[in-house]
Design a protein around this motif. Structure first.
Motif, PDB file in Angstrom:
ATOM      1  N   PHE A 118       0.786  -1.233   0.000  1.00  0.00           N
ATOM      2  CA  PHE A 118       0.000   0.000   0.000  1.00  0.00           C
ATOM      3  C   PHE A 118       0.817   1.283   0.000  1.00  0.00           C
ATOM      4  O   PHE A 118       0.324   2.326  -0.401  1.00  0.00           O
ATOM      5  N   LEU A 119       2.086   1.216   0.432  1.00  0.00           N
ATOM      6  CA  LEU A 119       2.903   2.426   0.488  1.00  0.00           C
ATOM      7  C   LEU A 119       4.114   2.372  -0.431  1.00  0.00           C
ATOM      8  O   LEU A 119       4.880   3.337  -0.489  1.00  0.00           O
ATOM      9  N   GLY A 120       4.316   1.257  -1.133  1.00  0.00           N
ATOM     10  CA  GLY A 120       5.427   1.154  -2.067  1.00  0.00           C
ATOM     11  C   GLY A 120       6.460   0.135  -1.633  1.00  0.00           C
ATOM     12  O   GLY A 120       6.606  -0.166  -0.446  1.00  0.00           O
ATOM     13  N   VAL A 126      11.989  -1.014   4.513  1.00  0.00           N
ATOM     14  CA  VAL A 126      12.161  -0.134   5.674  1.00  0.00           C
ATOM     15  C   VAL A 126      11.376  -0.663   6.863  1.00  0.00           C
ATOM     16  O   VAL A 126      11.897  -0.788   7.971  1.00  0.00           O
ATOM     17  N   VAL A 127      10.101  -0.981   6.628  1.00  0.00           N
ATOM     18  CA  VAL A 127       9.227  -1.428   7.715  1.00  0.00           C
ATOM     19  C   VAL A 127       9.642  -2.802   8.216  1.00  0.00           C
ATOM     20  O   VAL A 127       9.498  -3.108   9.405  1.00  0.00           O
ATOM     21  N   LEU A 240      -2.358   4.125  22.041  1.00  0.00           N
ATOM     22  CA  LEU A 240      -2.014   3.803  20.645  1.00  0.00           C
ATOM     23  C   LEU A 240      -0.624   3.204  20.657  1.00  0.00           C
ATOM     24  O   LEU A 240       0.300   3.775  21.229  1.00  0.00           O
ATOM     25  N   SER A 241      -0.463   2.052  20.017  1.00  0.00           N
ATOM     26  CA  SER A 241       0.828   1.364  20.040  1.00  0.00           C
ATOM     27  C   SER A 241       1.078   0.636  18.731  1.00  0.00           C
ATOM     28  O   SER A 241       0.283  -0.195  18.315  1.00  0.00           O
ATOM     29  N   GLY A 242       2.204   0.938  18.111  1.00  0.00           N
ATOM     30  CA  GLY A 242       2.575   0.262  16.872  1.00  0.00           C
ATOM     31  C   GLY A 242       2.918  -1.195  17.084  1.00  0.00           C
ATOM     32  O   GLY A 242       2.834  -2.005  16.155  1.00  0.00           O
ATOM     33  N   ILE A 394       3.196   4.470  10.760  1.00  0.00           N
ATOM     34  CA  ILE A 394       3.238   3.782   9.465  1.00  0.00           C
ATOM     35  C   ILE A 394       1.989   2.935   9.261  1.00  0.00           C
ATOM     36  O   ILE A 394       1.377   2.937   8.190  1.00  0.00           O
ATOM     37  N   ALA A 395       1.588   2.204  10.314  1.00  0.00           N
ATOM     38  CA  ALA A 395       0.409   1.340  10.207  1.00  0.00           C
ATOM     39  C   ALA A 395      -0.852   2.158   9.932  1.00  0.00           C
ATOM     40  O   ALA A 395      -1.732   1.726   9.174  1.00  0.00           O
TER      41      ALA A 395
END
Length: 481
Positions: A118-120, A126-127, A240-242, A394-395
């Motif tokens: 969805f972001l490339g 990176v993620v 909120l937590s990634g 990012i999410a």
């Protein structure tokens, strides 16, 4: 206790109202096969019931975050309640629901695969690195934190090193064995301890009529540390937590039907926020800000947990409460390493049916984590907090792009994504562990980065809408042999 009780009520109402809105906006497909059936392998893809999935999800995401974070956030005063309530309803639970459900729609994919889709493609790499780093930090923090609490309850001849080794042995087993063999069996027992702990402390607050401060926007931190951006990194789990984005795909691979998603993903985030409210309120009511700051400096959040538990529940009840707190990090640490193994396996495309494949991927993770246990907990926590909220950012952008590509109102994810972009970049530009710039320059730099992110999102969305993008993987249940 008006603010405390009203906050709990608002959290529950949020689940039934905003949670229902997010579910309707996403568009549940009850007849669509889930990865639990379409990719069933009896290791990571295993159909499990909603109650069991919900309890595993709660224990996966909770960790020490909704306890240690709110205790440290209590230094700011009741403004922390606002972030827990509003953050969990409008950001954290949305984040968890979207990452879990989008993963279900994409074969149980983890965040790096979703970011790549969805972001490339660049973002996938990176993620992937970012997620593995975050999970290593989480796994390490969630070894040292419970080990310190256990050490307070055990005889002096049992050393801290022995306790850490025992926790690692459990983590290795939980990482390598099928999800329903250990995690699926012991988590209901752990869940009971967790509920005893939360209900015990929360009930004691109400029964004793604890003097919980009422709402104020004033910054009551004794060191006058600014609320923005620090509060929003201090209290992550519980608002909120990634880290949750790395855990939801574990359960997306065991969910039987999409209609269960709101209970599992949105609902468990709300329950985690209630736990965070209880511990923030307990810390504020028992200790004046200056005294709380001294205890944190001397013995850390674990020391506060022990004092609160013993003061409010006595020796027996307090010990049970501490055991419930110990359960939280252990049940997040085990799935941290499991999730890291799954992310790496997906990235290098190595099937996980053979245990030898699981071992050679997992073993280096534990070696690195053992080395990280030698680093000061407070330094690890700072890096964890920034990496955690950057992953959440990012999410949320992934969720916004998914909704945008479906031509649905993406603002439910875009607005919190914008906010967290500003938070994380302000912090890393200003913090000593980052670039150490002045706060004013950090605000300006983060503002420019955030504006660039908004423009990039709008441009990418328009371009991909014009070209057409596949946003889901068709699932088919294999025919019985």
């Amino acid at each position: 206790m008006i603010t405390f009780i009203v906050s709990i009520i608002i959290l529950v109402i949020g689940y039934f109202t905003y949670g229902k809105l997010i579910e309707k906006l996403f568009g549940v497909k009850e007849q669509r096969p889930t990865p639990a059936y379409a990719k069933k392998d009896d290791v990571d893809y295993v159909p499990m019931g909603t109650w069991k999935n919900s309890m595993i999800q709660l224990l996966n995401i909770a960790g020490v975050g909704p306890i240690f974070g709110p205790i440290m956030g209590a230094l700011y005063g009741p403004v922390a309640f606002l972030w827990i309530v509003l953050g969990s309803i409008f950001a954290g639970a949305v984040h968890d629901y979207l990452t879990g459900m989008i993963s279900i729609r994409n074969g149980g994919a983890h965040l790096p695969q979703l970011a790549g889709r969805f972001l490339g493609k660049t973002m996938k790499h990176v993620v992937n690195a970012f997620s593995v780093l975050l999970l290593l930090l989480v796994g390490t923090v969630f070894v040292t934190a419970p080990a310190a609490l256990i050490a307070d309850l055990t005889p002096a001849w049992i050393s801290l090193g022995v306790i850490i080794a025992a926790i690692f042995v459990y983590y290795i087993a939980a990482t390598l064995l099928p999800v329903d063999k250990i995690i699926g069996k012991v988590y209901p027992l752990f869940g009971a301890l967790l509920l005893i702990s939360a209900v015990g402390i929360g009930g004691s607050l109400i029964v004793t009529g604890a003097d919980i401060p009422e709402i104020t926007l004033a910054n009551l931190h004794p060191d006058q540390i600014p609320i923005f951006p620090l509060l929003f990194l201090t209290i992550s789990c519980g608002a909120l937590s990634g880290f949750h984005a790395t855990q939801s795909p574990i359960i997306s691979r065991t969910t039987k039907n999409e209609k269960n998603g709101r209970k599992i993903f949105y609902g468990m985030m709300i329950l985690e926020a209630i736990i965070a409210m209880i511990w923030a309120a307990a810390a504020m009511s028992i200790f004046p800000a200056g005294e709380l700051n001294s205890i944190l400096a001397e013995s850390g959040p674990a020391g506060v947990v022990s004092e609160v538990s013993m003061l409010m529940l006595g020796s027996i009840g307090g010990t049970l409460a501490i055991l419930g707190v110990i359960v939280l990090p252990i049940t997040s640490g085990d799935t941290s390493f499991r999730s890291a193994r799954m992310i790496i396996a997906d990235y290098i495309n190595v099937k996980q049916l053979k245990i030898t494949n699981r071992i050679w991927i997992a073993l280096p993770l534990f070696v690195v984590s053992i080395a990280l246990t030698q680093i000061d907990f407070n330094i690890l926590w700072r890096y964890f907090s920034w990496a955690n909220q950057s992953t959440a950012m990012i999410a949320l952008w992934v969720g916004a792009m998914y909704l945008g590509l479906q031509r649905k109102p993406h603002w439910v994810a875009t607005l919190p994504a914008i906010f967290m972009t500003m938070v994380t970049f302000t912090y890393i530009l200003n913090a000593p562990i980052g670039f150490g710039l002045s706060m004013n320059i950090s605000y300006m730099g983060a503002g420019l980065v955030t504006a660039a992110a908004i423009v990039a999102f709008a441009y990418t969305l328009r371009k991909r809408l014009a070209g057409g993008t596949e946003i889901e993987v068709d699932e088919k249940v294999p025919a019985a042999s």
